[in-house]
Design a protein around this motif. Structure first.
Motif, PDB file in Angstrom:
ATOM      1  N   LYS A 288      -1.387  -4.442  16.187  1.00 23.07           N
ATOM      2  CA  LYS A 288      -2.312  -3.284  15.359  1.00 23.07           C
ATOM      3  C   LYS A 288      -3.604  -2.780  15.997  1.00 23.07           C
ATOM      4  O   LYS A 288      -3.653  -1.411  15.822  1.00 23.07           O
TER       5      LYS A 288
ATOM      6  N   SER B 121       2.045  -7.082   8.517  1.00 24.18           N
ATOM      7  CA  SER B 121       0.682  -7.928   7.736  1.00 24.18           C
ATOM      8  C   SER B 121      -0.022  -8.442   7.074  1.00 24.18           C
ATOM      9  O   SER B 121      -0.868  -8.154   7.090  1.00 24.18           O
TER      10      SER B 121
ATOM     11  N   ASN C  51      -7.527  -4.889   0.912  1.00 25.60           N
ATOM     12  CA  ASN C  51      -7.112  -4.676  -0.450  1.00 25.60           C
ATOM     13  C   ASN C  51      -6.597  -4.842  -1.007  1.00 25.60           C
ATOM     14  O   ASN C  51      -5.666  -6.256  -0.970  1.00 25.60           O
TER      15      ASN C  51
ATOM     16  N   ASP D 108      11.917   2.547   5.097  1.00 24.89           N
ATOM     17  CA  ASP D 108      10.679   1.500   4.964  1.00 24.89           C
ATOM     18  C   ASP D 108      12.343   1.190   5.492  1.00 24.89           C
ATOM     19  O   ASP D 108      13.675   0.434   4.727  1.00 24.89           O
TER      20      ASP D 108
ATOM     21  N   TYR E 213      -1.721 -10.584  14.239  1.00 33.19           N
ATOM     22  CA  TYR E 213      -1.546  -9.672  13.734  1.00 33.19           C
ATOM     23  C   TYR E 213      -3.013  -8.339  14.283  1.00 33.19           C
ATOM     24  O   TYR E 213      -2.270  -7.274  14.435  1.00 33.19           O
TER      25      TYR E 213
ATOM     26  N   ILE F  38       0.365  -1.321   0.535  1.00 37.36           N
ATOM     27  CA  ILE F  38      -0.179  -0.261   0.278  1.00 37.36           C
ATOM     28  C   ILE F  38       0.982   1.646   0.186  1.00 37.36           C
ATOM     29  O   ILE F  38       0.360   2.407  -0.535  1.00 37.36           O
TER      30      ILE F  38
HETATM   31  P1  NAD Z   1       3.269  -4.686   3.271  1.00 37.11           P
HETATM   32  O1  NAD Z   1       3.662  -6.121   4.853  1.00 37.11           O
HETATM   33  O2  NAD Z   1       3.434  -5.388   2.133  1.00 37.11           O
HETATM   34  O3  NAD Z   1       4.670  -3.179   3.504  1.00 37.11           O
HETATM   35  C1  NAD Z   1       4.801  -3.046   4.761  1.00 37.11           C
HETATM   36  C2  NAD Z   1       5.585  -2.294   4.725  1.00 37.11           C
HETATM   37  O4  NAD Z   1       6.916  -1.620   5.978  1.00 37.11           O
HETATM   38  C3  NAD Z   1       7.089  -3.265   3.987  1.00 37.11           C
HETATM   39  O5  NAD Z   1       7.831  -1.873   3.001  1.00 37.11           O
HETATM   40  C4  NAD Z   1       8.169  -3.443   4.870  1.00 37.11           C
HETATM   41  O6  NAD Z   1       9.524  -3.579   4.331  1.00 37.11           O
HETATM   42  C5  NAD Z   1       8.297  -2.220   5.893  1.00 37.11           C
HETATM   43  N1  NAD Z   1       8.581  -2.248   7.088  1.00 37.11           N
HETATM   44  C6  NAD Z   1       8.894  -3.300   8.572  1.00 37.11           C
HETATM   45  N2  NAD Z   1       8.972  -3.200   9.102  1.00 37.11           N
HETATM   46  C7  NAD Z   1       9.048  -2.481   9.183  1.00 37.11           C
HETATM   47  C8  NAD Z   1      10.360  -1.310   9.916  1.00 37.11           C
HETATM   48  N3  NAD Z   1       9.816  -2.200  11.454  1.00 37.11           N
HETATM   49  N4  NAD Z   1      10.810  -0.343  10.158  1.00 37.11           N
HETATM   50  C9  NAD Z   1      10.211  -0.139   9.067  1.00 37.11           C
HETATM   51  N5  NAD Z   1       9.747  -0.581   7.476  1.00 37.11           N
HETATM   52  C10 NAD Z   1       9.336  -1.236   7.946  1.00 37.11           C
HETATM   53  O7  NAD Z   1       1.616  -3.673   4.048  1.00 37.11           O
HETATM   54  P2  NAD Z   1       0.510  -3.197   3.599  1.00 37.11           P
HETATM   55  O8  NAD Z   1       0.010  -4.234   3.225  1.00 37.11           O
HETATM   56  O9  NAD Z   1       1.415  -2.558   2.261  1.00 37.11           O
HETATM   57  O10 NAD Z   1       0.433  -2.272   4.989  1.00 37.11           O
HETATM   58  C11 NAD Z   1       0.768  -1.073   5.020  1.00 37.11           C
HETATM   59  C12 NAD Z   1      -0.015  -0.821   6.203  1.00 37.11           C
HETATM   60  O11 NAD Z   1      -1.787  -0.917   5.830  1.00 37.11           O
HETATM   61  C13 NAD Z   1       0.269  -1.491   7.316  1.00 37.11           C
HETATM   62  O12 NAD Z   1      -0.016  -0.732   8.514  1.00 37.11           O
HETATM   63  C14 NAD Z   1      -1.283  -2.478   7.652  1.00 37.11           C
HETATM   64  O13 NAD Z   1      -1.511  -2.795   8.727  1.00 37.11           O
HETATM   65  C15 NAD Z   1      -2.611  -1.391   7.141  1.00 37.11           C
HETATM   66  N6  NAD Z   1      -3.475  -1.875   5.858  1.00 37.11           N
HETATM   67  C16 NAD Z   1      -3.163  -3.647   5.059  1.00 37.11           C
HETATM   68  C17 NAD Z   1      -4.567  -3.311   4.406  1.00 37.11           C
HETATM   69  C18 NAD Z   1      -3.912  -4.726   3.827  1.00 37.11           C
HETATM   70  O14 NAD Z   1      -5.024  -5.166   2.671  1.00 37.11           O
HETATM   71  N7  NAD Z   1      -2.839  -4.852   2.704  1.00 37.11           N
HETATM   72  C19 NAD Z   1      -5.583  -3.529   5.044  1.00 37.11           C
HETATM   73  C20 NAD Z   1      -5.864  -2.262   5.792  1.00 37.11           C
HETATM   74  C21 NAD Z   1      -4.924  -1.627   6.627  1.00 37.11           C
END
Ligand code: NAD
Ligand code: TYD
Length: 351
Positions: free
Chosen positions: A163, A84, A189, A32, A159, A12
């Motif tokens: 959150k 995530s 998403n 990141d 998880y 995202i």
């Molecule tokens: P993702 O797992 O694809 O990406 C997470 C990113 O965070 C990665 O680039 C990772 O390298 C980075 N990361 C992880 N630990 C880290 C740290 N300690 N320091 C710095 N960077 C770090 O996740 P996503 O699906 O893109 O989700 C992004 C956010 O949106 C999350 O907070 C998730 O809870 C939230 N979210 C996701 C969804 C979904 O459907 N994917 C839905 C609602 C909310």
């Protein structure tokens, strides 16, 4: 004016960064850690673009966060960084506590210390936007009304518990210290750059490889699917006009059972990349259910629509077609993320 984005190399976050520069020249500092889920290839189109500064580092590294805040003086932080994936949280919850809880705490503390020293105007204009999930609300009965922002928190997985904890920290830093925060709780998403451990991209890449399509349990679990570009537009709307200390639920008004999702993906692939071996549904396999598997999520997105005029631009039909086509057009990206670490995960989870 600068934004600090955390987790902007993930699914995202990278979509947010790419979308941001379509309509704005405001620079982004992108912090990141590049875990398995972070992928700089998502941001390849920004190579040499002076608006984007990528910093490889951990949100839990206080000295690094302090120095980024002091150097770049962001007008907002968009906090996407997290572990995530629910299944990974079941196998190993420690990383989820470290990043999602402790990391968010460190980020909040660094932000509070720096923000406290700003002048009155910068202080009032600053925003800490916390990106969260509908999973904090737990599971809904089939006929229960969708989650509103006042629904009680009842997380069921490591998880979602991590959150939920981060949401509570963000709330407390607003109420106790006056930090100007907003939180969005979004549903599932899907779209480009989605790591193929999650349902939709896993089904696409497995089908194309002729591998089984593993549906947990009876596959009647319901999720409320939203195209990632619509999540990004919702975040922009809340950043611009969301009320301080408020939470906004974001969803697509699009509840579907997992089996229906998998059948839709198969039908699109049958049309766009037919297999000589026959319809892709032949690959569907029911496997052992996920422990503590939430039965249904559904978002009531009336608050963000009424206050900020946000609605999703994509229907599920248009969004899923774009997504399947994107994976067909980006075989290199898929091959790139299917590294050794990815294969080790697939072996652990699916045998
Ligand atoms: P993702 O797992 O694809 O990406 C997470 C990113 O965070 C990665 O680039 C990772 O390298 C980075 N990361 C992880 N630990 C880290 C740290 N300690 N320091 C710095 N960077 C770090 O996740 P996503 O699906 O893109 O989700 C992004 C956010 O949106 C999350 O907070 C998730 O809870 C939230 N979210 C996701 C969804 C979904 O459907 N994917 C839905 C609602 C909310
Ligand atoms: P997922 O994409 O992991 O998102 P979340 O658990 O955060 O909702 O899973 C979406 C739904 O698909 C969820 O009900 C679990 C199910 N699922 C399967 O049936 N098989 C799979 O291989 C995966 C990864 C998920």
């Amino acid at each position: 004016m600068t934004l600090l984005v955390t987790g902007g190399a993930g699914f995202i976050g990278s979509n947010f960064v790419l979308d941001w520069f379509k309509t704005s020249d405001e620079p982004i500092v992108n912090l990141d850690a590049l875990t398995y889920a972070g992928n700089l290839a998502n941001l390849a189109s920004l190579a040499g673009d002076g608006r984007h500064l990528f910093v490889k580092g951990d949100i839990g590294d206080r000295a690094l966060v302090d120095s980024l805040l002091a150097t770049h003086q962001p007008r907002a932080i968009l906090h996407f960084a997290a572990e995530s994936h629910v299944d990974r949280s079941i196998h190993g919850p420690g990383e989820f506590m470290r990043t999602n809880v402790q990391g968010t705490f460190t980020l909040l503390e660094a932000t509070r210390a720096w923000w406290g020293g700003l002048g009155p105007e910068a202080k009032a204009g600053f925003r800490f936007h916390h990106v969260s999930t509908d999973e904090v609300y737990g599971s809904l009965a089939p006929d229960a009304p969708a989650f509103t922002e006042t629904h009680a928190y009842a997380p069921n997985s490591p998880y979602s518990a991590s959150k939920a904890a981060s949401d509570h920290l963000v709330r407390a830093w607003h109420h106790t210290y006056g930090l100007p925060v907003v939180t969005t709780n979004c549903s599932n998403n899907y779209g480009p750059y989605h790591f193929p451990e999650k349902l939709i991209p896993l089904m696409i890449v497995n089908a194309l490889a002729g591998k089984p399509l593993p549906i947990y349990g009876d596959g009647q679990q319901v999720r409320d699917w939203l195209f990632v570009g619509d999540h990004c537009s919702a975040i922009r709307a809340v950043l611009a006009g969301g009320r301080l200390g408020e939470t906004y639920n974001v969803g697509g008004w699009n509840e579907k059972a997992n089996v229906e999702i998998v059948h839709t993906v198969c039908a699109l692939l049958d049309e766009l990349r037919p297999s000589a071996a026959g319809p892709y549904t032949r690959l569907i396999t029911h496997v052992t259910d996920r422990p503590g598997h939430d039965r249904r999520y559904a978002i009531d997105a009336r608050k963000i629509e009424a206050e900020l005029g946000w609605r999703p631009a994509e229907t599920f039909e248009t969004g899923i077609r774009k997504t399947v086509q994107w994976y067909l057009d980006h075989a290199d990206w898929v091959a790139d993320v299917q590294s050794g670490a990815y294969r080790a995960w697939v072996d652990k989870q699916y045998g």
